[in-house]
Write a protein that holds these residues in place. Structure first.
Motif, PDB file in Angstrom:
ATOM      1  N   PHE A 166      36.345  49.668  44.041  1.00 12.08           N
ATOM      2  CA  PHE A 166      35.631  48.863  43.631  1.00 12.08           C
ATOM      3  C   PHE A 166      34.344  49.480  43.249  1.00 12.08           C
ATOM      4  CE2 PHE A 166      36.115  48.171  48.181  1.00 12.08           C
ATOM      5  CZ  PHE A 166      35.141  49.027  48.688  1.00 12.08           C
ATOM      6  N   THR A 167      33.253  48.695  42.628  1.00 12.57           N
ATOM      7  CA  THR A 167      32.177  49.212  42.308  1.00 12.57           C
ATOM      8  C   THR A 167      31.239  49.128  43.602  1.00 12.57           C
ATOM      9  OG1 THR A 167      32.598  48.557  40.003  1.00 12.57           O
ATOM     10  CG2 THR A 167      30.302  49.298  40.395  1.00 12.57           C
ATOM     11  N   LEU A 168      30.461  50.026  43.939  1.00 13.24           N
ATOM     12  CA  LEU A 168      29.634  49.652  45.230  1.00 13.24           C
ATOM     13  C   LEU A 168      28.660  48.745  44.802  1.00 13.24           C
ATOM     14  CD1 LEU A 168      28.942  53.459  46.247  1.00 13.24           C
ATOM     15  CD2 LEU A 168      30.797  51.631  47.319  1.00 13.24           C
ATOM     16  N   THR A 169      28.205  48.045  45.684  1.00 14.15           N
ATOM     17  CA  THR A 169      27.053  47.176  45.685  1.00 14.15           C
ATOM     18  C   THR A 169      25.761  47.905  45.533  1.00 14.15           C
ATOM     19  OG1 THR A 169      26.755  46.720  47.912  1.00 14.15           O
ATOM     20  CG2 THR A 169      28.089  45.251  46.745  1.00 14.15           C
ATOM     21  N   GLY A 178      24.672  45.751  58.895  1.00 15.78           N
ATOM     22  CA  GLY A 178      25.084  45.128  57.839  1.00 15.78           C
ATOM     23  C   GLY A 178      25.999  43.905  58.296  1.00 15.78           C
ATOM     24  N   ASP A 179      25.768  42.785  57.570  1.00 21.66           N
ATOM     25  CA  ASP A 179      26.431  41.391  58.205  1.00 21.66           C
ATOM     26  C   ASP A 179      27.997  41.797  58.214  1.00 21.66           C
ATOM     27  OD1 ASP A 179      26.664  38.858  59.144  1.00 21.66           O
ATOM     28  OD2 ASP A 179      25.095  38.250  57.727  1.00 21.66           O
ATOM     29  N   VAL A 180      28.801  41.203  59.031  1.00 13.61           N
ATOM     30  CA  VAL A 180      30.258  41.126  58.663  1.00 13.61           C
ATOM     31  C   VAL A 180      30.423  40.830  57.257  1.00 13.61           C
ATOM     32  CG1 VAL A 180      31.137  40.394  61.087  1.00 13.61           C
ATOM     33  CG2 VAL A 180      30.281  38.690  59.668  1.00 13.61           C
ATOM     34  N   GLY A 181      31.465  41.807  56.841  1.00 17.54           N
ATOM     35  CA  GLY A 181      32.188  41.736  55.348  1.00 17.54           C
ATOM     36  C   GLY A 181      31.019  42.359  54.461  1.00 17.54           C
ATOM     37  N   SER A 182      30.067  42.902  54.929  1.00 18.37           N
ATOM     38  CA  SER A 182      28.826  43.557  53.805  1.00 18.37           C
ATOM     39  C   SER A 182      29.677  44.685  53.445  1.00 18.37           C
ATOM     40  CB  SER A 182      27.861  43.675  54.538  1.00 18.37           C
ATOM     41  OG  SER A 182      27.963  44.436  55.523  1.00 18.37           O
ATOM     42  N   GLY A 183      30.429  45.201  53.966  1.00 15.05           N
ATOM     43  CA  GLY A 183      31.250  46.638  53.404  1.00 15.05           C
ATOM     44  C   GLY A 183      30.616  47.919  54.140  1.00 15.05           C
ATOM     45  N   LYS A 184      30.698  48.004  55.318  1.00 21.05           N
ATOM     46  CA  LYS A 184      30.249  49.266  55.942  1.00 21.05           C
ATOM     47  C   LYS A 184      31.354  50.300  55.962  1.00 21.05           C
ATOM     48  CE  LYS A 184      29.157  46.748  59.728  1.00 21.05           C
ATOM     49  NZ  LYS A 184      29.433  45.223  59.466  1.00 21.05           N
ATOM     50  N   THR A 185      32.670  49.911  56.102  1.00 22.24           N
ATOM     51  CA  THR A 185      33.647  50.906  55.709  1.00 22.24           C
ATOM     52  C   THR A 185      33.508  51.855  55.010  1.00 22.24           C
ATOM     53  OG1 THR A 185      35.153  49.043  56.816  1.00 22.24           O
ATOM     54  CG2 THR A 185      36.227  51.086  56.458  1.00 22.24           C
ATOM     55  N   ILE A 186      33.247  51.499  53.911  1.00 21.75           N
ATOM     56  CA  ILE A 186      33.311  52.531  52.692  1.00 21.75           C
ATOM     57  C   ILE A 186      32.102  53.146  52.871  1.00 21.75           C
ATOM     58  CG2 ILE A 186      32.197  50.994  50.907  1.00 21.75           C
ATOM     59  CD1 ILE A 186      35.211  52.930  50.418  1.00 21.75           C
ATOM     60  N   VAL A 187      31.192  52.746  53.171  1.00 25.06           N
ATOM     61  CA  VAL A 187      29.759  53.645  53.363  1.00 25.06           C
ATOM     62  C   VAL A 187      30.001  54.570  54.538  1.00 25.06           C
ATOM     63  CG1 VAL A 187      27.456  53.783  54.579  1.00 25.06           C
ATOM     64  CG2 VAL A 187      28.222  51.650  52.972  1.00 25.06           C
ATOM     65  N   LEU A 224      26.117  41.057  50.036  1.00 25.52           N
ATOM     66  CA  LEU A 224      27.614  40.949  50.319  1.00 25.52           C
ATOM     67  C   LEU A 224      28.428  41.409  48.845  1.00 25.52           C
ATOM     68  CD1 LEU A 224      28.218  37.722  52.103  1.00 25.52           C
ATOM     69  CD2 LEU A 224      28.266  39.837  52.986  1.00 25.52           C
ATOM     70  N   PRO A 225      29.461  41.920  49.141  1.00 26.62           N
ATOM     71  CA  PRO A 225      30.272  42.244  47.606  1.00 26.62           C
ATOM     72  C   PRO A 225      30.202  41.042  46.784  1.00 26.62           C
ATOM     73  CG  PRO A 225      31.353  43.199  49.480  1.00 26.62           C
ATOM     74  CD  PRO A 225      30.326  42.461  50.100  1.00 26.62           C
ATOM     75  N   PRO A 226      30.259  41.188  45.451  1.00 20.89           N
ATOM     76  CA  PRO A 226      30.156  40.170  44.524  1.00 20.89           C
ATOM     77  C   PRO A 226      31.585  39.271  44.795  1.00 20.89           C
ATOM     78  CG  PRO A 226      30.756  42.420  43.335  1.00 20.89           C
ATOM     79  CD  PRO A 226      30.694  42.592  44.839  1.00 20.89           C
ATOM     80  N   GLY A 227      31.469  37.961  44.128  1.00 21.64           N
ATOM     81  CA  GLY A 227      32.695  37.126  44.174  1.00 21.64           C
ATOM     82  C   GLY A 227      32.803  36.442  45.485  1.00 21.64           C
ATOM     83  N   ARG A 228      32.135  36.667  46.420  1.00 24.68           N
ATOM     84  CA  ARG A 228      32.403  36.110  47.778  1.00 24.68           C
ATOM     85  C   ARG A 228      31.898  34.667  47.572  1.00 24.68           C
ATOM     86  NH1 ARG A 228      32.599  40.004  51.669  1.00 24.68           N
ATOM     87  NH2 ARG A 228      34.169  41.280  50.950  1.00 24.68           N
ATOM     88  N   LYS A 229      32.706  33.362  48.045  1.00 21.86           N
ATOM     89  CA  LYS A 229      32.094  32.288  48.024  1.00 21.86           C
ATOM     90  C   LYS A 229      31.408  32.016  49.585  1.00 21.86           C
ATOM     91  CE  LYS A 229      35.054  29.775  44.967  1.00 21.86           C
ATOM     92  NZ  LYS A 229      36.392  30.512  44.828  1.00 21.86           N
ATOM     93  N   VAL A 232      38.658  42.202  62.947  1.00 18.18           N
ATOM     94  CA  VAL A 232      39.790  41.768  62.386  1.00 18.18           C
ATOM     95  C   VAL A 232      39.706  41.385  60.949  1.00 18.18           C
ATOM     96  CG1 VAL A 232      41.777  40.344  62.700  1.00 18.18           C
ATOM     97  CG2 VAL A 232      40.743  41.461  64.608  1.00 18.18           C
ATOM     98  N   ASN A 233      40.590  41.851  60.187  1.00 16.44           N
ATOM     99  CA  ASN A 233      40.469  41.768  58.731  1.00 16.44           C
ATOM    100  C   ASN A 233      41.787  41.171  58.098  1.00 16.44           C
ATOM    101  OD1 ASN A 233      39.395  41.691  56.258  1.00 16.44           O
ATOM    102  ND2 ASN A 233      39.227  43.901  56.049  1.00 16.44           N
ATOM    103  N   VAL A 234      41.783  39.742  57.909  1.00 14.47           N
ATOM    104  CA  VAL A 234      42.940  39.302  57.262  1.00 14.47           C
ATOM    105  C   VAL A 234      42.286  38.330  56.102  1.00 14.47           C
ATOM    106  CG1 VAL A 234      44.814  37.664  57.612  1.00 14.47           C
ATOM    107  CG2 VAL A 234      44.238  39.178  59.256  1.00 14.47           C
ATOM    108  N   GLY A 283      36.360  34.115  54.914  1.00 15.21           N
ATOM    109  CA  GLY A 283      35.714  34.354  53.642  1.00 15.21           C
ATOM    110  C   GLY A 283      35.658  35.649  53.424  1.00 15.21           C
ATOM    111  N   ARG A 284      36.869  36.552  53.727  1.00 14.45           N
ATOM    112  CA  ARG A 284      37.055  37.909  53.187  1.00 14.45           C
ATOM    113  C   ARG A 284      37.544  38.091  51.674  1.00 14.45           C
ATOM    114  NH1 ARG A 284      36.573  42.002  57.273  1.00 14.45           N
ATOM    115  NH2 ARG A 284      34.677  41.529  58.316  1.00 14.45           N
ATOM    116  N   GLY A 285      38.501  36.948  51.541  1.00 16.83           N
ATOM    117  CA  GLY A 285      38.983  37.007  50.140  1.00 16.83           C
ATOM    118  C   GLY A 285      38.299  36.223  49.143  1.00 16.83           C
TER     119      GLY A 285
END
Ligand code: ADP
Ligand code: MG
Length: 698
Positions: free
Chosen positions: A266-269, A295-304, A447-452, A554-556, A583-585
């Motif tokens: 994906f494109t980085l925020t 970074g809040d949950v789901g903010s994308g720390k893993t890729i960093v 947060l990454p784009p597209g999250r509701k 946990v990430n489902v 809220g991860r999808g």
């Protein structure tokens, strides 16, 4: 020797027995300690509380009146002595459970007394157990100051006769000795901030002339406390940067570039890009990085984390990622393996349940250097695990590890690795300043784009059927659901019963084969846990019933509903962590907070806050206000709890001023060579400073 360091035993009125008590109960050992033992509050000695106006709270009051009669009342064991005490407005009881014979002999009936103590209420009747009391005539002689300082005390001190009166007397004795209270702040700061002298402040804080002098004394002492706290933190960071060399990762090379061009999914925020730049700058600086990544949950720390590790690899170093639980480590391993698929970068997983065979291979490849990334639990800390050249250590959810444990990592290379600490528990700014004042910090604040945004609802237990209907709708849409139960150590047995009862009732309402249910809790074997998790992750079950083991990481992404049972029993940050599991999808996700109908004020505020906002920092601020700093992560080591007079929450603007001042001074004169800074140098050297350089790291 400095008089102020004289043992408290030698103060008039103390002696060996009391000095032992003062040390054990209040950690007061020297004159200095006693002078810096500040009152909690003050009462006006010239004012007395009318009995018929005593508020219905359990606080301490000063009352004037007479004892009219004494009775003894039999109770289960022995008896108690009860005196009727009255003023013009009403009457109350004074109660003694011990030592009453002696007290009875001294008590004068129908003569005016001044009493002081804690009020208890029972059946609308006020009573005061074991009051401090003095005949009014004697009380008047002692009335030198108007304000009466009230100090923190303990049951034991009171039982052993070290009353407020006694402590007041001791402080007065000490102040009368006119000890040499030398100044601890440079005169130009006193002038600039219009602060009173140390000597005046100490006198006034114990025995204030009036409200105004008290306020000035407190301001002066709070500033001083914050100032030296910040000075030490900033100095630590400064010295660490000078003393600890770091590996220099000079280049961003082919491994990073190849991944970035061909594998990044994906494109980085903007926030991710900014943070990676900050890390990149540290890694190339030649000084050891010591950075906190929030970074809040789901903010994308893993890729960093991954991109930072690739920079290490480009410079012929290895990297490791440590997670607090096995499940989390596994998840990290899975997501990193997926991201790295197709590249030449090798990564492996090491946990408590790695087999001997697996370990042998891992150890060997690690020492050879062919294994670039090691992911795992604290198993990585073990002595046997040796790297060829560890350059970057990333720690996820750091508050679960102790300082000692973490420091084992730093010793895995001659020069310590760069350290990146990742946390999803946002730390309020005020607290971050005091706890991590010595750390550099990066924040992923979007947060990454597209999250509701997750919709959060609060429902009472009697609405359960509606909630179940809603869950069925969601499952029909192909979504998955978490149902989480509290598990508090003190009531573990009851909590397990709740969990199992819940499981049974849900099994009834969601019957097989239409519905499949997973259950995971702490009493299961880790194989069974993994199996149940796996079924849920793979979508074979639609409902996951769990205790808080699923709290972190946990990430489902197909899970869209989080139901939290007895939500009023969870802390705010825990609720927020749990909510972050959904809220991860791209689907609309929901968090449903279930509670009983009776809620405490604080419980209500917590649930309302959750419904109102998804912002982790805002939630953290509320949490800090509700609970105080004592219960928040990291505070135990930080010294904020040892503050004697200042308060990181109430005095946060003063904290900021003190921090800025400390920063400016260290920038201008880091070794305090200036004449005007000798007083700082002297004061610093008299403070107990932790000189273990390894504690300087995160
Ligand atoms: P956390 O900060 O909680 O560890 P993760 O790193 O697990 O968050 O990221 C959460 C989800 O968001 C993952 O599925 C990840 O692939 C995805 N993600 C991360 N960054 C981006 C991005 N820039 N654009 C789109 N999706 C992203
Ligand atoms: Mg994560």
């Amino acid at each position: 020797m400095d008089v102020m360091h004289t043992a408290i035993e030698y103060l008039k009125g103390v002696g060996p027995e009391r000095s032992r008590l003062l040390k054990e109960e209040l950690n007061i050992q020297t004159y200095q300690d006693l002078l810096h033992f500040f009152p909690n509050r003050y009462i006006d000695r010239s004012k007395f509380y009318p009995i018929n106006q005593l508020p219905n709270t359990s606080a301490e009051f000063q009352i004037k009146g007479i004892v009219t009669s004494i009775d003894f009342i039999k109770q289960k064991r022995g008896k108690r002595m009860v005196a009727n005490f009255q003023d013009e407005t009403g009457n109350m009881q004074l109660v003694w459970f011990r030592g009453y014979q002696w007290i009875k002999e001294g008590l004068k009936i129908n003569q005016p007394y001044v009493i002081f103590g804690r009020i208890n209420w029972f059946n609308g009747q006020a009573s005061m157990p074991h009051p401090e009391m003095e005949l009014e005539s004697i009380f008047k002689q002692g009335l030198k100051a108007v304000f009466y300082p009230i100090y923190r005390s303990t049951e034991k001190l009171i039982n052993k006769g070290v009353s407020q009166r006694v402590v007041q007397k001791l402080v007065a004795n000490l102040l009368e000795k006119e000890p040499d209270l030398s100044e601890t702040l440079p005169p130009y700061l006193l002038n600039h901030f219009k602060l009173i002298s140390k000597k005046e402040a100490l006198h006034q804080v114990h025995y204030p002339d009036n409200q105004n002098t008290l306020a000035r004394a407190q301001a002066r002492l709070k500033f001083e406390e914050f100032f030296y706290m910040q000075l030490q933190l900033i100095l630590k960071n400064h010295q660490r940067k000078q003393k600890i060399k770091g590996h220099s990762f000079a280049e961003v090379g082919p491994v990073f570039k190849d991944f970035f061009k061909n594998y990044l999914p994906f494109t980085l925020t903007g926030a991710q890009k900014r943070v990676i730049k900050e890390i990149r700058t540290d890694l190339g600086s030649g000084r050891q990085m010591n950075r906190l990544l929030q970074g809040d949950v789901g903010s994308g720390k893993t890729i960093v984390a991954l991109l930072s590790m690739l920079i290490a690899i480009d410079n012929d170093f290895q990297a490791s990622l440590v997670a607090p639980t096995e499940i989390l480590a596994q998840q990290h391993f899975q997501s990193l393996s997926t991201l790295l698929k197709g590249t030449d970068v090798q990564c492996a997983l090491l946990t408590g349940s790695s087999t001997k065979k697996e370990r042998i291979v891992i150890h060997e490849e690690l020492e050879k250097g062919s294994l670039a990334i090691l992911i795992g639990t604290h198993a990585i800390f073990e002595e046997k695990v040796q790297f060829k050249n560890l350059g970057l250590a990333i720690i996820d959810e750091q508050h679960r590890f102790g300082v000692a444990q973490r420091s084992k990592l730093w010793h895995k290379n001659k020069i310590p690795p760069h350290v990146l600490v990742m946390t999803a528990t946002p730390i309020p700014r005020t607290l971050a300043m005091s706890i991590y004042g010595d750390l550099d910090s990066s924040v992923i604040d979007s947060l990454p784009p597209g999250r509701k945004p997750i919709k959060t609802l609060h429902r009472f237990d009697n609405n359960r059927l509606n909630v179940f209907a809603f869950i069925k709708e969601q499952i029909k849409l192909g979504r998955q659901v978490y149902i989480v139960y509290p598990l508090i150590q003190e009531s573990e047995t009851l909590d397990y019963k709740d969990l199992m009862d819940g499981y049974q009732s849900i099994s009834r309402d969601f019957p097989k084969p239409k519905y499949q249910i997973s259950i995971v809790h702490g009493k299961m074997k880790s194989d069974d846990k993994a199996y149940e998790m796996e079924r849920f992750v793979k979508g074979k079950t639609q409902i996951m019933i769990a205790t808080t083991v699923i709290e972190v990481g946990v990430n489902v992404s197909n899970a869209s509903v989080m139901v939290i049972e007895s939500a009023e029993r969870f802390g705010l940050s825990q609720l927020h962590q749990l909510r972050g599991r959904v809220g991860r999808g791209s689907d609309q996700s929901y968090c449903i907070l279930m509670s009983g109908s009776k809620l405490s004020e604080e419980g209500k505020t917590r649930l309302q806050t959750m419904v109102k906002t998804n912002d982790g920092f805002e939630i953290a601020e509320v949490d800090l206000r509700l609970r105080g700093p004592g219960n928040l992560m990291g505070t135990q080591q930080s010294g904020v709890l040892e503050l004697k007079i200042a308060d990181v929450i109430k005095d946060s603007s003063l904290l900021k001023v003190a921090r800025d001042t400390a920063q400016q001074i260290i920038k201008k004169d880091p070794d305090f060579t200036g004449q005007e800074h000798q007083v700082i140098k002297r004061t610093l050297s008299s403070l107990k400073i932790d000189s273990n350089i390894w504690n300087f790291i995160s």
